[in-house]
Write a protein that holds these residues in place. Structure first.
Motif, short mmCIF file in Angstrom:
data_model
loop_
_atom_site.label_atom_id
_atom_site.label_comp_id
_atom_site.label_asym_id
_atom_site.label_seq_id
_atom_site.Cartn_x
_atom_site.Cartn_y
_atom_site.Cartn_z
N ARG A 46 4.29 12.40 4.01
CA ARG A 46 2.89 12.09 3.81
C ARG A 46 2.56 10.79 4.54
O ARG A 46 3.44 9.99 4.88
N SER A 47 1.27 10.56 4.76
CA SER A 47 0.79 9.31 5.36
C SER A 47 -0.44 8.84 4.63
O SER A 47 -1.14 9.64 3.98
N LEU A 48 -0.73 7.56 4.73
CA LEU A 48 -1.91 7.01 4.07
C LEU A 48 -3.18 7.63 4.64
O LEU A 48 -4.17 7.84 3.92
N SER A 49 -3.19 7.93 5.95
CA SER A 49 -4.39 8.48 6.60
C SER A 49 -4.54 9.97 6.37
O SER A 49 -5.60 10.53 6.63
N GLY A 50 -3.47 10.63 5.94
CA GLY A 50 -3.52 12.08 5.76
C GLY A 50 -3.15 12.87 6.99
O GLY A 50 -3.09 14.10 6.95
N SER A 51 -2.90 12.19 8.11
CA SER A 51 -2.59 12.92 9.34
C SER A 51 -1.18 13.48 9.36
O SER A 51 -0.89 14.43 10.09
N LEU A 52 -0.27 12.91 8.55
CA LEU A 52 1.11 13.39 8.48
C LEU A 52 1.31 14.09 7.14
O LEU A 52 1.31 13.44 6.09
N THR A 53 1.46 15.39 7.17
CA THR A 53 1.66 16.16 5.94
C THR A 53 2.69 17.26 6.19
O THR A 53 2.45 18.16 7.00
N PHE A 54 3.81 17.16 5.52
CA PHE A 54 4.83 18.21 5.52
C PHE A 54 5.19 18.50 4.07
O PHE A 54 5.49 17.57 3.31
N THR A 55 5.16 19.76 3.72
CA THR A 55 5.46 20.16 2.34
C THR A 55 6.66 21.08 2.33
O THR A 55 6.64 22.16 2.94
N ASP A 56 7.72 20.63 1.68
CA ASP A 56 8.97 21.42 1.58
C ASP A 56 9.40 21.94 2.95
O ASP A 56 9.65 23.13 3.14
N THR A 114 21.26 13.54 5.57
CA THR A 114 22.42 13.38 4.69
C THR A 114 22.05 13.42 3.21
O THR A 114 22.95 13.31 2.36
N GLY A 115 20.75 13.55 2.91
CA GLY A 115 20.34 13.66 1.52
C GLY A 115 20.12 12.34 0.82
O GLY A 115 19.83 12.32 -0.38
N ARG A 116 20.27 11.21 1.53
CA ARG A 116 20.00 9.92 0.90
C ARG A 116 18.52 9.76 0.57
O ARG A 116 18.15 9.01 -0.33
N ALA A 117 17.67 10.45 1.31
CA ALA A 117 16.23 10.46 1.03
C ALA A 117 15.74 11.89 1.24
O ALA A 117 16.31 12.66 2.01
N GLN A 118 14.67 12.23 0.54
CA GLN A 118 14.12 13.58 0.63
C GLN A 118 12.70 13.61 1.16
O GLN A 118 12.08 14.67 1.27
N ALA A 119 12.17 12.41 1.48
CA ALA A 119 10.79 12.34 1.95
C ALA A 119 10.60 11.09 2.79
O ALA A 119 11.40 10.15 2.73
N ILE A 120 9.53 11.11 3.57
CA ILE A 120 9.13 9.95 4.36
C ILE A 120 7.65 9.69 4.13
O ILE A 120 6.84 10.63 4.10
N LEU A 121 7.30 8.43 3.94
CA LEU A 121 5.91 8.03 3.74
C LEU A 121 5.58 6.95 4.76
O LEU A 121 6.26 5.92 4.84
N ALA A 122 4.54 7.21 5.54
CA ALA A 122 4.14 6.27 6.60
C ALA A 122 2.64 6.04 6.52
O ALA A 122 1.94 6.62 5.69
N LYS A 174 0.83 -1.21 0.00
CA LYS A 174 0.00 0.00 0.00
C LYS A 174 0.86 1.26 0.00
O LYS A 174 0.56 2.25 -0.67
N LEU A 175 1.94 1.24 0.78
CA LEU A 175 2.84 2.39 0.80
C LEU A 175 3.52 2.58 -0.55
O LEU A 175 3.68 3.72 -1.03
N ARG A 176 3.92 1.50 -1.19
CA ARG A 176 4.56 1.61 -2.50
C ARG A 176 3.59 2.18 -3.53
O ARG A 176 3.98 2.98 -4.40
N GLU A 177 2.34 1.75 -3.46
CA GLU A 177 1.35 2.27 -4.41
C GLU A 177 1.13 3.77 -4.20
O GLU A 177 1.02 4.53 -5.18
N ARG A 178 1.09 4.21 -2.94
CA ARG A 178 0.91 5.64 -2.68
C ARG A 178 2.15 6.43 -3.15
O ARG A 178 2.02 7.52 -3.68
N ALA A 179 3.33 5.88 -2.92
CA ALA A 179 4.55 6.54 -3.38
C ALA A 179 4.54 6.71 -4.89
O ALA A 179 4.95 7.77 -5.41
N ALA A 180 4.05 5.69 -5.59
CA ALA A 180 3.97 5.80 -7.05
C ALA A 180 3.01 6.91 -7.46
O ALA A 180 3.28 7.66 -8.41
#
Length: 485
Positions: free
Chosen positions: A131-141, A95-103, A31-37
């Protein structure tokens, strides 16, 4: 690139696949991979909190919100939630290895305000998206003011909910402890799974081992005998000295209810041992000056008990096989004295049995317990320990000098040793009681466990192996000297 984060607060055995992986993680990750896509994010890596490697190398999960004691920068210690998976994601973002988190949800990602503030610091500095699947976690830039404020409010509410639950659980446990009820978990040794109903066979082990420990039998010897009898612990593992020590130190053996390490009352089930016996066991096993010896438990009557007559300085003997098919007693210091083990043991045990068969054995060896006020002795001992603690405070305040503190401490410890011995004498049962008056003392002695036979010999006599005076083969009784105590 985004890190995908999955967490499970408490995974049980039935939730694991045959490979030891949580059965639900595969579908949740998908489900997380589908949302990331949908968001157009690539996946840097998937972090599953709780992953630990068990002894067999297979992975299984444990709670992500278990607190551990850590040392703070100011040198103090405190309990903190330690989640290495989440911390590794912060490292990726910093460290820049990732630029986002999805939970899956903010609540599944951060419930401790400290974690959120650490994440906000990283997000603002590196313009991180979340971002989160539920929408409760949202950070933009890096997060807008509204997003950051909402996250802080929700994490604070979640943290309060956790604390409320913890408080209710703690209160329920305290009520159970006061009522003497079982708090749950693996069944305690000696009891049925309800934690209250005694198991007679295991109660007998607790009682027998407590009694023999006070008589002087070592934990190693008793653990060896339990393994020989194919008795198992509650986990099915063989007994060790450490496991036996833990069992004998439980206040529940004396039907005492405990909450947060303190005895708060009596339990509703019968005691395996009287409280005085348990207290004596507790004092003995927690005594910092208690002599313990590493290695395997003795397998012969005379190991460490019989003395070397050539040294004649208290040196004992041990057993060696060497090039001979039969074990031999040999001086621990030197090879200057050796004697076949079996003839010596047969001679010593026969002499002990004969001595205990005499009419005067009751008066000489099996002295009745004296009338000792154990409660008064315990009260005095507690007062001395409290005074010893006060000495350190007085020294720190400059009220006494170092010499005064040392002198008072030595005097207090000497008195404590006397009190502990008196309290032990009040509850210790002589190992000779089962022998004196027996119809066949030799047979009764031979039927006792090895550790008790060793104790009986050490109680009634001093055995010294001396140089043989007779030449030739065969056992010479004159090469063993027995001095009755």
């Amino acid at each position: 690139m985004a890190d995908l984060y999955l967490r499970l607060s408490d995974l049980r055995a039935e939730d694991l696949s045959e490979e030891g992986i949580g059965k639900s993680f595969e579908s949740r990750e998908q489900k997380l991979r589908e949302r990331a896509a949908l968001l157009g994010w690539g996946v840097h890596r998937v972090v599953i909190e709780n992953d630990v490697v068990s002894k067999n190398g297979r992975q299984r999960s444990a709670s992500a919100f278990k607190r551990q004691k850590i040392t703070l920068p100011d040198g103090t210690t405190a309990l903190r939630v330690v989640r290495p998976g989440f911390r590794s994601i912060l490292d990726d973002l910093a460290t820049g290895r990732a630029q986002a988190i999805l939970a899956e949800d903010l609540d599944r990602t951060m419930r401790d305000p400290r974690d959120l503030e650490d994440f906000i610091d990283v997000a603002e500095a590196h313009k991180i998206n979340a971002r989160s699947l539920s929408g409760s976690l949202t950070f933009t830039d890096g997060g807008t003011d509204g997003e950051i404020t909402m996250a802080r409010v929700m994490v604070t509410m979640g943290n309060k909910s956790s604390r409320d639950t913890s408080r209710r659980v703690a209160a329920a446990r305290e009520r159970k402890a006061v009522a003497g009820e079982f708090g749950g978990g693996t069944r305690p040794y000696g009891f049925e799974p309800d934690g209250i109903t005694p198991r007679p066979d295991e109660y007998a082990v607790i009682k027998n081992c407590s009694r023999r420990l006070l008589q002087g039998v070592s934990l190693r010897s008793m653990a060896l005998e339990l393994r020989g009898a194919e008795a198992l612990t509650v986990t099915g593992a063989p007994w060790t000295a450490e496991t036996l020590r833990d069992v004998l130190l439980r206040p529940r053996n004396a039907a005492l209810s405990v909450y947060r390490g303190e005895v708060i009352g009596k339990a509703p089930y019968p005691a395996a041992v009287p409280e005085d016996v348990f207290r004596a066991v507790q004092r003995k096993l927690t005594d910092p000056n208690r002599n313990t010896s590493p290695g395997a438990a003795p397998k012969y009557v005379g190991t460490g008990v019989y003395l070397c007559g050539r040294c004649d300085d208290g040196t004992s003997v041990d057993v060696t096989l060497g090039q001979r098919p039969q074990p031999r007693y040999r001086c621990r210091k030197s090879a200057h004295l050796a004697r076949a083990q079996k003839p010596v043991d047969d001679f010593v045990l026969g002499a002990v049995a004969a001595r205990l068969s005499l009419p005067d054995a009751v008066g000489l060896f099996a002295k009745p317990k004296s009338k000792i006020d154990v409660a008064a002795l315990r009260f005095e001992a507690d007062a001395i320990r409290e005074n010893l603690t006060g000495l350190a405070e007085d020294r720190a305040m400059g009220l006494i000098d170092r010499a005064q503190m040392i002198a008072a401490t030595e005097k207090g410890r000497a008195r404590l040793a006397v009190l502990d011995q008196q309290m032990a004498d009040a509850v210790v049962e002589s190992p000779l009681f089962a022998l004196i008056g027996a119809e066949d003392v030799r047979a009764a002695l031979g039927a006792l466990p090895l550790s008790v036979r060793r104790l009986v010999v050490d109680t009634v006599c001093t055995v010294t192996i001396v140089p043989a005076t007779r030449k030739g083969s065969g056992f010479d009784p004159k090469s063993v000297r027995i001095d009755w105590k």
